[in-house]
Design a protein around this motif. Structure first.
Motif, short mmCIF file in Angstrom:
data_model
loop_
_atom_site.label_atom_id
_atom_site.label_comp_id
_atom_site.label_asym_id
_atom_site.label_seq_id
_atom_site.Cartn_x
_atom_site.Cartn_y
_atom_site.Cartn_z
N ASN A 293 75.26 44.28 97.17
CA ASN A 293 75.18 42.91 96.69
C ASN A 293 74.09 42.81 95.63
OD1 ASN A 293 72.75 42.91 98.10
ND2 ASN A 293 73.64 41.90 99.90
N LEU A 294 73.89 41.63 95.11
CA LEU A 294 72.93 41.44 94.02
C LEU A 294 71.51 41.85 94.47
CD1 LEU A 294 72.34 40.54 91.16
CD2 LEU A 294 72.17 38.18 92.02
N GLU A 295 71.16 41.52 95.69
CA GLU A 295 69.83 41.84 96.19
C GLU A 295 69.59 43.35 96.21
OE1 GLU A 295 67.10 41.31 100.25
OE2 GLU A 295 69.08 40.34 100.09
N SER A 296 70.58 44.11 96.70
CA SER A 296 70.40 45.55 96.76
C SER A 296 70.40 46.20 95.38
CB SER A 296 71.48 46.19 97.65
OG SER A 296 72.77 46.01 97.12
N ILE A 297 71.17 45.62 94.47
CA ILE A 297 71.19 46.14 93.10
C ILE A 297 69.86 45.87 92.40
CG2 ILE A 297 72.28 45.88 90.83
CD1 ILE A 297 73.89 47.51 92.83
N ARG A 298 69.27 44.72 92.64
CA ARG A 298 67.97 44.40 92.01
C ARG A 298 66.91 45.41 92.44
NH1 ARG A 298 68.00 39.54 89.42
NH2 ARG A 298 69.32 37.86 90.23
N LYS A 299 66.99 45.91 93.66
CA LYS A 299 65.98 46.82 94.18
C LYS A 299 66.02 48.18 93.50
CE LYS A 299 65.61 44.73 98.75
NZ LYS A 299 65.84 44.90 100.22
#
Length: 301
Positions: A293-299
């Motif tokens: 998801n977006l959160e994991s991609i941002r990391k």
């Protein structure tokens, strides 16, 4: 009788053609002399007795929404299966669907490919794709059909993932899901930054030769009616010929022969030495796959 314990996934390739020519996809153009469509009227009587966790109408061989009888096929799937029915689509033909007829099937999910925030980036994957048209179709149908948006990350587009997700959220109020690509061509390679949740480590290795225990709970039905343990085998050359679902009138006879064929086919296929696709289909997708998801991609960005 339902075969509850035996088949967990049914995967259908409805046709072998597509108006796009995406990277790594073997589909033919719609006017090709070898264009074909799956005769679903011969398939449904066999598969309706199974009770899978999921039915997946894939885009491995062509764009499913270009099948000439797609509305009837989706209606029949909706009537015969209560489980998730996933439709992989480039999104360009969504308006060809009979929405009034199909909107009542809440378990049908249309997984639309969005592979960049601009036409140029989108076409790094979707050759000939029209991103503006896809966006227009989503706008018109997102409140009527169950739509998921999927971004396939690879080396050429991974830096645009977050920008695409932000764009999708602003335009449609929808979350963008991510998966590392399984398309390995001269141009399309796995992303440099491996995903946290859907990380396919083995795609980064040159070879994967460790034996994989066949799963035998997936039936992949190709657009020519031939059946395989998974999509990997449609281009695998062995001496074991696939069975055709068109040759059967009863589920029991079909499945008995399918299991015998699958065991022999997998044995021959793995003997070829590179079991990367076996690892993907009978290990990773069955046990470890999860969309980013977006959160994991941002990391990882």
């Amino acid at each position: 009788m339902q075969y509850n314990k035996f088949v967990e996934f049914i995967e259908l390739s409805l046709n072998n053609s597509c108006q796009l020519q995406c990277q790594g996809c073997p589909s033919l153009n719609p006017g090709h002399k070898n264009k074909r469509e799956l005769d679903f009227s011969k398939v449904l009587p066999i598969i309706k007795d199974f009770n899978p966790k999921e039915v997946f109408v894939c885009g491995n061989d062509g764009e499913p929404l270009e099948h000439s009888d797609i509305n009837t096929i989706l209606e029949q799937l909706g009537e015969n299966f209560n489980q998730d029915i996933l439709i992989a689509t480039n999104g360009e033909n969504l308006m060809s669907l009979d929405v009034q007829r199909l909107s009542k099937y809440k378990n049908i999910v249309y997984q639309v490919a969005i592979d960049g925030p601009t036409q140029e980036i989108h076409e790094l994957t979707r050759n000939g794709g029209n991103l503006e048209l896809v966006f227009k179709n989503i706008t018109q149908l997102k409140d009527k059909l169950n739509i998921e948006l999927i971004f396939s990350r690879h080396k050429l587009n991974e830096e645009y993932a977050i920008k695409t997700a932000d764009l999708v959220r602003d335009k449609f109020g929808l979350d963008l899901l991510f998966r590392d690509t399984t398309l390995v061509t001269d141009r399309i390679r796995p992303p440099k930054k491996k995903s946290l949740r859907g990380n396919m480590d083995f795609l980064y290795k040159k070879d994967h030769s460790a034996p994989v225990k066949p799963w035998f709970k997936r039936i992949y039905i190709n657009s020519d009616g031939n059946c395989y343990p998974c999509v990997s085998f449609i281009y695998g050359k062995t001496k074991v010929e696939p069975i055709s679902i068109y040759s059967y009138n009863h589920t029991f006879e079909f499945f008995s022969d399918f299991i015998k064929f699958s065991k022999e086919f997998c044995r021959c296929f793995q003997a070829l030495g590179n079991t990367t696709q076996c690892k993907l289909n009978c290990d990773f997708y069955m046990n470890n796959f999860e969309y980013d998801n977006l959160e994991s991609i941002r990391k990882i960005s």
